[in-house]
Design a protein around this motif. Structure first.
Motif, PDB file in Angstrom:
ATOM      1  N   THR A  17       9.267  38.670  52.988  1.00 44.17           N
ATOM      2  CA  THR A  17       9.103  38.184  51.620  1.00 44.17           C
ATOM      3  C   THR A  17      10.417  37.795  50.957  1.00 44.17           C
ATOM      4  O   THR A  17      10.419  37.066  49.975  1.00 44.17           O
ATOM      5  N   GLN A  18      11.549  38.276  51.498  1.00 45.46           N
ATOM      6  CA  GLN A  18      12.850  37.963  50.921  1.00 45.46           C
ATOM      7  C   GLN A  18      13.889  37.780  52.026  1.00 45.46           C
ATOM      8  O   GLN A  18      13.743  38.346  53.113  1.00 45.46           O
ATOM      9  N   MET A  59       6.054  30.443  57.996  1.00 45.79           N
ATOM     10  CA  MET A  59       4.631  30.247  57.729  1.00 45.79           C
ATOM     11  C   MET A  59       4.013  29.041  58.442  1.00 45.79           C
ATOM     12  O   MET A  59       2.874  29.147  58.915  1.00 45.79           O
ATOM     13  N   PRO A  60       4.712  27.897  58.585  1.00 44.20           N
ATOM     14  CA  PRO A  60       4.076  26.822  59.358  1.00 44.20           C
ATOM     15  C   PRO A  60       3.742  27.242  60.789  1.00 44.20           C
ATOM     16  O   PRO A  60       2.701  26.847  61.326  1.00 44.20           O
ATOM     17  N   ASN A  62       8.378  34.196  46.434  1.00 45.49           N
ATOM     18  CA  ASN A  62       7.655  33.852  45.210  1.00 45.49           C
ATOM     19  C   ASN A  62       8.187  32.576  44.575  1.00 45.49           C
ATOM     20  O   ASN A  62       7.439  31.822  43.944  1.00 45.49           O
ATOM     21  N   GLU A  63       9.509  32.321  44.742  1.00 47.05           N
ATOM     22  CA  GLU A  63      10.092  31.104  44.184  1.00 47.05           C
ATOM     23  C   GLU A  63       9.466  29.854  44.788  1.00 47.05           C
ATOM     24  O   GLU A  63       9.397  28.809  44.144  1.00 47.05           O
ATOM     25  N   ALA A  64       9.069  29.976  46.043  1.00 45.43           N
ATOM     26  CA  ALA A  64       8.449  28.835  46.729  1.00 45.43           C
ATOM     27  C   ALA A  64       6.932  28.847  46.590  1.00 45.43           C
ATOM     28  O   ALA A  64       6.243  28.047  47.226  1.00 45.43           O
ATOM     29  N   GLY A  65       6.417  29.756  45.768  1.00 43.83           N
ATOM     30  CA  GLY A  65       4.976  29.850  45.579  1.00 43.83           C
ATOM     31  C   GLY A  65       4.247  30.431  46.771  1.00 43.83           C
ATOM     32  O   GLY A  65       3.065  30.156  46.981  1.00 43.83           O
ATOM     33  N   LEU A  66       4.975  31.257  47.553  1.00 46.06           N
ATOM     34  CA  LEU A  66       4.402  31.832  48.768  1.00 46.06           C
ATOM     35  C   LEU A  66       4.350  33.352  48.665  1.00 46.06           C
ATOM     36  O   LEU A  66       5.183  33.975  48.004  1.00 46.06           O
ATOM     37  N   ALA A  67       3.370  33.943  49.342  1.00 48.49           N
ATOM     38  CA  ALA A  67       3.330  35.408  49.443  1.00 48.49           C
ATOM     39  C   ALA A  67       4.407  35.903  50.400  1.00 48.49           C
ATOM     40  O   ALA A  67       4.919  37.017  50.258  1.00 48.49           O
ATOM     41  N   ALA A  68       4.772  35.076  51.386  1.00 38.93           N
ATOM     42  CA  ALA A  68       5.804  35.442  52.363  1.00 38.93           C
ATOM     43  C   ALA A  68       6.375  34.169  52.968  1.00 38.93           C
ATOM     44  O   ALA A  68       5.695  33.139  53.061  1.00 38.93           O
ATOM     45  N   PHE A  69       7.670  34.225  53.364  1.00 39.79           N
ATOM     46  CA  PHE A  69       8.273  33.117  54.107  1.00 39.79           C
ATOM     47  C   PHE A  69       7.662  33.025  55.503  1.00 39.79           C
ATOM     48  O   PHE A  69       7.554  31.955  56.082  1.00 39.79           O
ATOM     49  N   GLY A  70       7.329  34.172  56.054  1.00 40.90           N
ATOM     50  CA  GLY A  70       6.810  34.233  57.410  1.00 40.90           C
ATOM     51  C   GLY A  70       6.493  35.663  57.778  1.00 40.90           C
ATOM     52  O   GLY A  70       6.348  36.531  56.905  1.00 40.90           O
ATOM     53  N   TRP A  71       6.399  35.900  59.086  1.00 37.49           N
ATOM     54  CA  TRP A  71       6.056  37.228  59.593  1.00 37.49           C
ATOM     55  C   TRP A  71       6.961  37.559  60.770  1.00 37.49           C
ATOM     56  O   TRP A  71       7.308  36.673  61.561  1.00 37.49           O
ATOM     57  N   ASN A  72       7.305  38.821  60.891  1.00 40.74           N
ATOM     58  CA  ASN A  72       8.097  39.291  62.021  1.00 40.74           C
ATOM     59  C   ASN A  72       7.165  39.927  63.040  1.00 40.74           C
ATOM     60  O   ASN A  72       6.407  40.847  62.714  1.00 40.74           O
TER      61      ASN A  72
END
Length: 387
Positions: free
Chosen positions: A72-73, A49-50, A94-104
């Motif tokens: 997402t997982q 995400m960054p 979701n554990e990190a309060g995010l909709a997704a870790f990132g995008w492929n």
């Protein structure tokens, strides 16, 4: 000193090269981008995400949903059959309060989008031509082009990959290590969809990873000894489909390759300081890793972001502005490059380790990540490249 042709010259036409050229031109520098056309890039990149936020903020993409697929997982399965095995571990955004870790993202789609942005910039002169020689002169330098002409600038950016002409000619010390392992990549159709989960099956010679690509599609990154991958690839699509089903423990039904498979050698490459005397290195000219932990392009985009930050505060009225930019950029990047390089190298070597203490450490580490929320949160931040 010869008459300068531009304020900055970017060498290299890959994703990081185009992103760098855009960032430098947007900083107000008259920029030449040497970007010879290469073969289509059929690989994909998992951007955390960054990195995705940077692409949006820099105007390189608009909505990531238009060009990519959410991650997402992350599911890790120890398939090694070693005496000490790690537990299956699931990380959920979701554990990190995010909709997704990132995008492929498909690299080709990202590159197409970057090119469309580059074409709108008045200060960016894009040339479908490579350089054959580079002479540093203490503040940037002069490039000899494939047509025999020369161009020069006080700031030179090498985005020209692992075999970087700029890095070599400017005399950057480099540390390299070749692995016996290689990576096989292709796109797959699955019998059952994996949703937004990136699934890693850890085998003795490296992971077999399925990355979500929408619907029942997945991108495969399979790391193993190069001879094993080449032998599998030579058997053709039907035999590969059976191998893929076995390697994925038949969890996703019938698996069919839908694109040709390609095998890439794996190595690490790093420079301690990626800038000096008006010369800057970005992307794989400065660092290259095996595709572990999704760090390659993420790290390259952090190079671009930091160079943009440095240029944003540079006083170009000073005669040595480019030298100062390169030094400040090197200072800014040093800690991130060292930290990420150490993390990826340790992770890759731990996956290949056969000795019982290493197996125990790896298994114990995954148990800790599974059971300790604070450690999981810290791991999320490191993996995503938060600074």
């Amino acid at each position: 000193m010869s008459m300068r042709t531009a304020d900055a010259i970017i060498v290299g036409g890959g994703l990081v090269g185009v992103a760098t050229a855009i960032a430098v031109a947007k900083a107000g520098l008259q920029t030449i981008h040497l970007a010879p056309a290469g073969p289509p890039d059929r690989r994909t990149s998992a951007l955390m995400m960054p990195s995705v936020d940077f692409l949006v903020a820099a105007g390189l993409i608009d909505d990531p949903a238009n060009v990519g697929h959410p991650l997402t997982q992350i599911r890790i399965i120890d398939a090694t059959q070693r005496l000490i095995r790690a537990p299956e571990t699931l990380f959920d955004a979701n554990e990190a309060g995010l909709a997704a870790f990132g995008w492929n993202f498909a690299n080709s789609r990202l590159l197409e989008r970057f090119h469309s942005v580059a074409a709108t910039l008045g200060k960016l002169d894009i040339r479908d031509m490579g350089a054959t020689a580079f002479a540093a002169d203490g503040s940037g330098g002069t490039l000899t082009l494939a047509d025999g002409n020369t161009i020069s600038a006080p700031l030179i950016v090498g985005a020209d990959g692992k075999s970087s002409l700029i890095r070599s000619a400017a005399g950057f010390p480099v540390h390299e290590n070749q692995f016996e392992q290689a990576a096989l990549v292709c796109d797959l159709d699955l019998g059952r969809a994996i949703g937004g989960a990136s699934i890693e099956f850890h085998y003795p010679n490296g992971p077999f990873t399925l990355v979500p690509a929408g619907d029942k599609r997945a991108n495969l990154v399979w790391i193993d000894e190069r001879s094993v991958l080449e032998a599998a690839r030579s058997q053709g699509p039907e035999a590969l489909a059976k191998i893929f089903a076995d390697k994925s423990q038949r969890l996703f039904g019938t698996i069919l390759p839908v694109t040709p498979s390609h095998v890439f050698p794996l190595s690490t490459l790093s420079v301690a300081r990626p800038g000096k005397q008006g010369v800057v290195l970005v992307g794989e000219a400065a660092h290259a890793f095996p595709p572990i932990g999704a760090q390659g392009l993420n790290l390259g985009l952090r190079d671009v972001a930091d160079l943009a930050t440095v240029l944003g505060s540079a006083d170009r009225s000073q005669p040595d502005w480019a030298g100062r930019v390169s030094q400040r950029y090197a200072d800014l990047r040093a800690a991130d490059l060292a930290r990420t390089g150490t993390m990826v190298d340790a992770l890759f070597r731990s996956l290949l380790a056969d000795m019982l203490p290493a197996q125990g450490l790896r298994a114990g580490g995954l148990w800790a990540l599974r059971l300790l929320p604070g450690l999981r949160k810290q791991a999320f931040g490191i993996g995503m490249g938060n600074r």
